[in-house]
Write a protein that holds these residues in place. Structure first.
Motif, PDB file in Angstrom:
ATOM      1  N   ASP A  92       0.866  -1.181   0.000  1.00 26.15           N
ATOM      2  CA  ASP A  92       0.000   0.000   0.000  1.00 26.15           C
ATOM      3  C   ASP A  92       0.898   1.224   0.000  1.00 26.15           C
ATOM      4  OD1 ASP A  92      -1.758   2.109   0.556  1.00 26.15           O
ATOM      5  OD2 ASP A  92      -2.980   0.871   1.901  1.00 26.15           O
ATOM      6  N   VAL A  93       0.941   1.923  -1.135  1.00 25.97           N
ATOM      7  CA  VAL A  93       1.877   3.033  -1.305  1.00 25.97           C
ATOM      8  C   VAL A  93       1.276   4.389  -0.938  1.00 25.97           C
ATOM      9  CG1 VAL A  93       3.176   1.749  -3.052  1.00 25.97           C
ATOM     10  CG2 VAL A  93       1.432   3.389  -3.784  1.00 25.97           C
ATOM     11  N   ARG A  94       0.079   4.387  -0.341  1.00 24.00           N
ATOM     12  CA  ARG A  94      -0.513   5.644   0.110  1.00 24.00           C
ATOM     13  C   ARG A  94       0.235   6.173   1.335  1.00 24.00           C
ATOM     14  NH1 ARG A  94      -6.171   4.312   1.674  1.00 24.00           N
ATOM     15  NH2 ARG A  94      -5.176   2.355   2.249  1.00 24.00           N
ATOM     16  N   GLY A 150      -3.076  -7.007   6.262  1.00 27.57           N
ATOM     17  CA  GLY A 150      -2.036  -7.827   5.655  1.00 27.57           C
ATOM     18  C   GLY A 150      -1.195  -7.112   4.615  1.00 27.57           C
ATOM     19  N   ALA A 151      -1.616  -5.930   4.190  1.00 21.96           N
ATOM     20  CA  ALA A 151      -0.821  -5.174   3.211  1.00 21.96           C
ATOM     21  C   ALA A 151       0.412  -4.601   3.888  1.00 21.96           C
ATOM     22  CB  ALA A 151      -1.647  -4.052   2.605  1.00 21.96           C
ATOM     23  N   VAL A 152       1.479  -4.468   3.122  1.00 19.84           N
ATOM     24  CA  VAL A 152       2.700  -3.827   3.610  1.00 19.84           C
ATOM     25  C   VAL A 152       2.521  -2.321   3.443  1.00 19.84           C
ATOM     26  CG1 VAL A 152       5.179  -3.541   3.224  1.00 19.84           C
ATOM     27  CG2 VAL A 152       4.129  -5.808   2.990  1.00 19.84           C
ATOM     28  N   ASP A 163      14.252  -0.142  -0.177  1.00 20.11           N
ATOM     29  CA  ASP A 163      14.526  -1.216   0.772  1.00 20.11           C
ATOM     30  C   ASP A 163      13.236  -1.925   1.175  1.00 20.11           C
ATOM     31  OD1 ASP A 163      17.255  -0.740   0.699  1.00 20.11           O
ATOM     32  OD2 ASP A 163      17.253   0.490   2.522  1.00 20.11           O
ATOM     33  N   GLY A 164      12.155  -1.169   1.337  1.00 18.68           N
ATOM     34  CA  GLY A 164      10.872  -1.757   1.695  1.00 18.68           C
ATOM     35  C   GLY A 164      10.335  -2.674   0.614  1.00 18.68           C
ATOM     36  N   VAL A 165      10.495  -2.279  -0.639  1.00 21.93           N
ATOM     37  CA  VAL A 165      10.056  -3.118  -1.762  1.00 21.93           C
ATOM     38  C   VAL A 165      10.859  -4.408  -1.802  1.00 21.93           C
ATOM     39  CG1 VAL A 165      10.154  -3.290  -4.294  1.00 21.93           C
ATOM     40  CG2 VAL A 165       9.038  -1.348  -3.214  1.00 21.93           C
ATOM     41  N   VAL A 181       1.631  -6.548  -5.626  1.00 21.80           N
ATOM     42  CA  VAL A 181       0.517  -5.801  -6.185  1.00 21.80           C
ATOM     43  C   VAL A 181       0.476  -4.476  -5.432  1.00 21.80           C
ATOM     44  CG1 VAL A 181      -0.822  -7.730  -7.084  1.00 21.80           C
ATOM     45  CG2 VAL A 181      -1.111  -7.088  -4.696  1.00 21.80           C
ATOM     46  N   MET A 182       0.584  -3.377  -6.179  1.00 18.43           N
ATOM     47  CA  MET A 182       0.721  -2.047  -5.600  1.00 18.43           C
ATOM     48  C   MET A 182      -0.637  -1.346  -5.559  1.00 18.43           C
ATOM     49  SD  MET A 182       3.908  -2.460  -5.322  1.00 18.43           S
ATOM     50  CE  MET A 182       5.249  -1.322  -5.352  1.00 18.43           C
ATOM     51  N   LEU A 183      -0.952  -0.757  -4.396  1.00 24.11           N
ATOM     52  CA  LEU A 183      -2.227  -0.086  -4.178  1.00 24.11           C
ATOM     53  C   LEU A 183      -1.995   1.359  -3.755  1.00 24.11           C
ATOM     54  CD1 LEU A 183      -5.395  -0.614  -3.769  1.00 24.11           C
ATOM     55  CD2 LEU A 183      -4.809  -0.709  -1.337  1.00 24.11           C
TER      56      LEU A 183
END
Length: 136
Positions: free
Chosen positions: A32-34, A47-49, A67-69, A80-82
């Motif tokens: 979750d890139v928000r 459960g999302a990172v 590093d997180g990716v 899967v990017m949100l």
């Protein structure tokens, strides 16, 4: 799924339902890139990172993103990017691909595009489609 990586710079686009199925089957990890604030106030996917692409205020690039990716994709897992509406997640998927990760954009994001009144969450997105999410 849509066009392959050579056309977009990442593995492709998936529907929220496809992303949820991959997650349930253990085939993919959601990132979750928000921003932290968006996840806290609007809602999040269990459960999302949580890994912001850009951080509020000022929307500066997150220096810990790479590093997180890499950590999220450990073991060769696809990502899967949100994001809110499927825009930042495209940029994040491209960056993950540059890092050697198989990464997909989730179409419509968490809230979807705005409707004719400028309101999100009514025309599409993870939440609108009834997929698992929580709110603080």
């Amino acid at each position: 799924m849509t066009d392959p990586v050579e056309n977009k710079g990442y593995a492709g686009d998936v529907t929220p339902e496809q992303a949820a199925q991959w997650m349930a089957d253990g085939e993919a990890v959601m990132v979750d890139v928000r921003t932290d604030a968006e996840r806290e106030w609007v809602g999040y996917v269990p459960g999302a990172v949580p890994l912001a692409w850009k951080q509020w205020p000022g929307m500066a690039m997150n220096p810990a993103f790479d590093d997180g990716v890499r950590a999220a994709a450990r073991g060769g897992r696809k990502l899967v990017m949100l994001c809110r509406s499927g825009v930042r997640s495209v940029a994040a998927a491209k960056r993950a691909t540059e890092l050697g990760v198989e990464a997909y954009n989730i179409l419509e994001g968490f809230e979807g595009n705005p409707d004719e009144n400028g309101h999100r969450g009514l025309t599409g997105g993870w939440r609108k489609r009834g997929l698992p999410w929580k709110q603080s």
